[in-house]
Design an enzyme around this catalytic site. Structure first.
Site, PDB file in Angstrom:
ATOM      1  N   HIS B  58      33.857  58.717  35.596  1.00 30.13           N
ATOM      2  CA  HIS B  58      33.218  57.735  34.736  1.00 30.13           C
ATOM      3  C   HIS B  58      31.711  57.963  34.636  1.00 30.13           C
ATOM      4  CE1 HIS B  58      33.467  53.873  32.693  1.00 30.13           C
ATOM      5  NE2 HIS B  58      32.328  53.569  33.255  1.00 30.13           N
ATOM      6  N   HIS B 104      36.066  49.852  27.937  1.00 34.18           N
ATOM      7  CA  HIS B 104      36.330  49.010  29.106  1.00 34.18           C
ATOM      8  C   HIS B 104      37.837  48.839  29.225  1.00 34.18           C
ATOM      9  CE1 HIS B 104      33.756  46.247  31.782  1.00 34.18           C
ATOM     10  NE2 HIS B 104      33.406  47.500  31.939  1.00 34.18           N
TER      11      HIS B 104
END
Lengths: 223, 778
Positions: B58, B104
């Site tokens: 990430h 998200h």
């Protein structure tokens, strides 16, 4: 001539209200922070939309006890014009300056759309001369269902305190399709629809400007 | 997770123990060995946590980085590109636009409301930290079919979360996509994009300033929420029975609003040396990445970090992903002033550190050194992988082998049989009311799309249009994702997403200025996923070059899979463009009436049912040949459409999802007053591939735009189209009545099939599609 816009932490239509007022009369809009216990010299007040203090507890409940509200109360009691828009309407109800309360929408959801309103009372500084008008204004709220006990509603109707009524089905399930009410004296008006969002043709119309123009006429006449 | 206060000197340890420690923070044994070699010793637990966060997929982009260079990032007017707080592009000599997109996905799968809400909050802070006032949000949402209970729960929670945060903080949600498709039932996609306006001369960067500067932490007190959000939740596949809710952050839009105002007040006060949001891997990554940009070091005193509850360990303080926090750097003699500016907005600013010349990130807790690592080891030295990639090749579905030719799906949706006319009208009605096409109004009416009073064209059209106060030019924004064609050909999916975002802008008369991309894929450790990723990026890059639009920022979200079931490859593109003379645009773009106007199809006329919405709707497995994608034609179509719309000669809609019949239905609703339609679709003349009624009505293909125009407009179009070498075809007229008629004509003009229904009846089906039955938002 000065029109104050009260900025609570969490207000989010304060800039829009200030711009709308500036459009109606350049140089007369003033931002007033909610932490200020003393109001600056102004001739009218607008409590804008948003989520004051996050609307924690209940919509408008915390804002109703903010330092600035003592000044707002004295201002209203003196008979000068006060307009509460959306969250500002919720704050005025919570502060006891207007009758009734705004409950969560019947749908349980936020609603953003344009509605048609009947102007049912000209006895406010914001609606004088608009009696025969039908206004197209947007609503944007999650807690806009106007509620009061039957006796209060009857009294409001009798006194002409219902200022705006939704045409057709209300977007939120309000009692008697009420979109805006005034106090008995007529100087304090609360409404769920957003007049500050309809002041330019480029953004969908100018019906909202009529309210600010009426206010300016009122202030000029009483100056 | 407890933090052992191992002395920084560390100690030798057995390999097995190292691997086990690494796994706890999401690192591999090899990565652990790399840490040991970079440090020259074993890391203590706090340090290992820093590497776990910063080296996570990430934060580090370790699997994607070497492919992303293919995307063109420079162009006229680009002020800031990828790697900054937000991409920045010049709109006028006075105003620039800041834009950024983020995913998200996993937080939203685990806790839909909070996952979506914090996604919105995070992207708003990213844009604000570039010094811009956030003015609009778009969201790209993908869920499983609403008949799937879990998908319905995701849908309701995510939509409520987007509105809950955006409405409260006062940033309008003006557009995006809400799609329902097989393949996302367990792993929904929540991509959020934010646009901001800033003065053209302003530049705020995610840096810390010169050694000696003070580091301030602004906003919410730090809690235990979201520890390991980046390293574990976002960087692994989802495991359904594994309760990962503690790794999801919790949002507070009221706090977010105050922090937003405080950040902008600090920018305006001119005291900031740098500003950055605290997102994935919290304080650790904000400090390390900001320090790395200028090659400085930083000392941080963790006991000075305001805490929500007592007893947080140094490990938790560094890695918490508590929302509504920002990091800024100021000169030492500006600290008091900065704190006063923040406090005026109700935000505390704690002085938590000092910029150093050491090049090291040193964390202290009550006098003790709890971490001491080179900043470069956490950032530049992060592993970069060239993962094995296997091209599945054109024609293969990403999620399974193809059915043999002539299987049931073909007969149902791609075959040549011509259904009876009653059937066709009924199928159009059912298609319009299905989750594939049903009106998204029940979704977007729960978003405040007008706050800040800039919205010229609200949601419901191909793109939204905003004005910029004090400027003649406005901004169009669109977001387009692609997750159907990529199952057959991932490169095609990339081409499509990019081209469609730009075509949407053209439909509102806008010239593209910049784009951002969000790449949603399954595990990069699978060669076929890596192959599809590489191909999709190649498609995006080709389209970006051909359409001359820079990609000024992006996000990669891997590991979108559940129990080994991957999502389809899904590139999502957000784009912004310039709309000249925006004040006059509303009347042009939202006319009172279109009745009597002619209907023309501009651009490519090839279409196919391969992986089309109609093929899915009809229960088919995605299969077939996709129509050719001619980027040069795509560009000419966009130019023609843009000119026609800008000059007020046409109202346009992309044919896109669902094909011509649904596009014509949309066009009848483009004015304030709905129109009827009376059109002919000639088979064959309607283009390559359109040999049967279903393909003509519902086939999809690139570079196709449907326009309504009056007679002088039609003459202009014909001339302009011939100059630009864009094919065009007159289909018929919009009418004053309620009849919606399309005749499909075969050889010699013979009618082979037709659709005939009251438009109002189709509209009712379309409008109520998401409100009744299983798919109800309510």
């Amino acid at each position: 001539m000065r029109i104050g816009v009260v900025v609570f932490p969490g207000s989010n239509c304060d800039r829009d209200a200030l711009s709308a007022i500036e459009l109606a009369r350049p140089g007369c809009a003033v931002a007033i922070r909610a932490e200020e216990a003393e109001l600056p010299p102004v001739d009218a007040l607008v409590l804008p939309g948003g989520f004051a203090y996050g609307d924690y507890l209940r919509a408008g409940a915390l804002a109703a006890v903010a330092p600035v509200m003592e000044g707002v109360r004295r201002f209203a009691d003196s008979g000068r014009p006060v307009l509460g828009i959306c969250n500002g309407f919720q704050v005025l109800c919570e502060a006891g300056l207007l009758p009734g309360a705004l409950a969560p929408n019947e749908s349980g959801r936020f609603v953003c759309e344009e509605v048609c309103l009947f102007v049912e009372s000209e006895a406010t500084p914001f609606t004088a001369g608009l009696g025969s008008r039908r206004l197209r204004l947007p609503v944007a709220h999650a807690h806009g269902r106007y509620q009061a006990d039957a006796a209060t509603l009857d009294r409001l109707e009798r006194n002409g305190q219902v200022v705006f009524r939704y045409e057709g089905q209300s977007p939120n399930g309000s009692a008697r399709r009420i979109a805006g009410v005034r106090n008995e004296r007529g100087n304090v008006l609360g409404m769920m629809p957003h007049p500050e969002r309809r002041v330019e043709d480029a953004l969908g119309g100018r019906d909202g400007l009529l309210l600010f123009a009426a206010l300016l006429r009122h202030l000029e006449a009483s100056a | 997770m407890t933090a052992r206060t191992t002395p920084v000197q560390g100690r030798p340890e057995p390999v097995a123990e190292g691997a086990a420690r690494a796994a706890a923070v999401g690192l591999t044994g090899d990565e652990y060995a790399r840490v040991v070699s970079l440090l020259g010793r074993a890391p203590n637990d706090v340090e290992l946590g820093l590497f776990g966060g910063l080296w996570s997929e990430h934060c580090s982009y370790k699997s994607s980085r070497r492919h992303l260079g293919a995307l063109p990032k420079d162009g006229p007017g680009v002020v800031a590109g990828p790697g900054e707080n937000a991409g920045v592009v010049r709109l006028s000599p006075r105003v620039s636009l800041a834009l950024r997109i983020e995913s998200h996905n996993h937080p939203s799968a685990v806790e839909p409301y909070q996952g979506a809400a914090t996604g919105v909050g995070g992207i708003i802070r990213d844009v604000a930290s570039s010094g811009a006032r956030p003015v609009a949000l778009l969201d790209g949402l993908r869920f499983g079919p609403p008949s799937h209970a879990r998908a319905l729960g995701h849908f309701r929670g995510v939509v409520a979360g987007v509105g809950g945060y955006g409405n409260c903080i006062g940033v309008p949600t003006v557009g995006g996509e809400t799609e329902f498709e097989p393949g996302f039932a367990e792993n929904p996609l929540v991509n959020v994009m934010c646009l901001g306006y800033l003065p053209a001369g302003r530049r705020v960067r995610p840096v810390l300033g010169a050694p000696g500067s003070a580091v301030l932490l602004l906003g919410a007190p730090t809690g235990r929420d979201g520890v390991h959000g980046a390293s574990l939740l976002a960087s692994r596949g989802l495991v359904p029975e594994d309760d990962q809710r503690p790794a999801v952050q919790v949002g507070d839009p009221f706090h977010g609003k105050r922090l937003l105002e405080a950040s902008l007040a600090l920018v305006e006060a001119g005291v900031l040396l740098g500003l950055t949001d605290l997102g994935a891997a919290g304080l650790a990554s904000a400090l390390a990445e900001a320090a790395a940009r200028q090659g400085v070091g930083v000392d941080v005193w963790l006991e000075r970090v305001p805490l929500r509850e007592a007893g947080l360990t140094p490990y938790e303080i560094l890695l918490s992903e508590t929302q509504e926090r920002m990091l800024c750097a100021v000169r030492l003699d500006d600290v008091a002033r900065a704190r006063a500016v923040a406090r005026r907005e109700g935000v505390e600013a704690a002085e938590i550190g000092r910029v150093t010349e050491t090049g090291r990130l040193r964390a202290f807790f009550r006098e003790a050194v709890v971490a001491d690592v080179p900043v470069a080891a956490l950032t530049e030295a992060a592993p970069v992988y060239d993962r094995p990639a296997r091209d599945e090749g054109r024609g293969r579905a990403a999620d399974g082998p193809l059915p043999p030719a002539g299987a049931a799906g073909a007969a149902r949706a791609g075959g040549r049989e011509v259904p009876s006319d009653a059937d066709l009208t009924g199928r159009l009605r059912a298609f319009l009311s299905s989750p594939w096409l049903a009106s998204r109004r029940p979704v977007y009416r729960t978003y405040d799309f007008e706050v800040q009073t800039n919205t010229v064209v609200p949601p419901g059209r191909d793109a939204a249009v905003l004005r910029v106060r004090g400027e003649a030019d406005g901004v169009a924004l669109a977001l387009a994702g692609e997750s159907r064609y990529g199952r057959l050909d991932p490169r095609y999916g990339g081409l499509w997403a990019f081209a469609q975002a730009l075509r949407s802008l053209a439909c509102l008369g806008a010239r593209p200025l910049a784009a951002v991309d969000c790449l949603n894929f399954a595990s990069p450790e699978r060669p076929e996923v890596m192959g599809s990723f590489r191909a999709a990026v190649a498609g995006l890059a080709e389209a970006a070059r051909a359409l001359k639009t820079p990609v000024v920022g992006g996000n990669v979200s891997f590991y979108n899979e559940t129990d080994g079931r991957p999502i389809p490859p899904t590139p999502v593109v957000g784009a912004v463009g310039r709309v000249p003379e925006v004040a006059a645009a509303r009347a042009r773009l939202l006319p009172e009436s279109l009745s009597g106007w002619e209907v023309w199809l501009l651009g490519a006329q090839a279409a196919s049912l391969a992986a089309s919405a109609f093929q899915f709707f009809s229960g088919g497995v995605p299969h077939g040949a996709l129509p050719p994608f001619d980027l040069a034609l795509e560009r000419r179509v966009a130019i023609l459409v843009r000119q026609a719309v800008r000059q007020g000669r046409a109202v346009a809609t992309d044919v896109g999802k669902g094909g011509l019949a649904p596009a014509l239905f949309r066009l009848t609703g483009a004015a304030r007053e709905a129109a009827g339609a009376d059109c002919d679709l000639p088979l064959g003349a309607a283009g390559e591939g359109c040999h049967d009624a279903l393909t003509a009505l519902f086939g999809e293909g690139p570079s196709r735009v449907l326009v309504a125009t009056d007679e002088p407009g039609a003459r202009w179009l014909a001339r302009a189209a011939s100059r630009l070498r864009v094919p065009l075809l007159r289909l018929g007229r919009l009418s004053a009545g309620d009849a919606f008629r399309i005749r499909v004509r075969g050889p010699h003009g013979r009618v082979v099939a037709f659709v005939d229904a009251p438009r109002s009846e189709l509209a009712r089906a379309w409008e109520g599609g998401l409100e009744g039955g299983d798919g109800a938002v309510a």
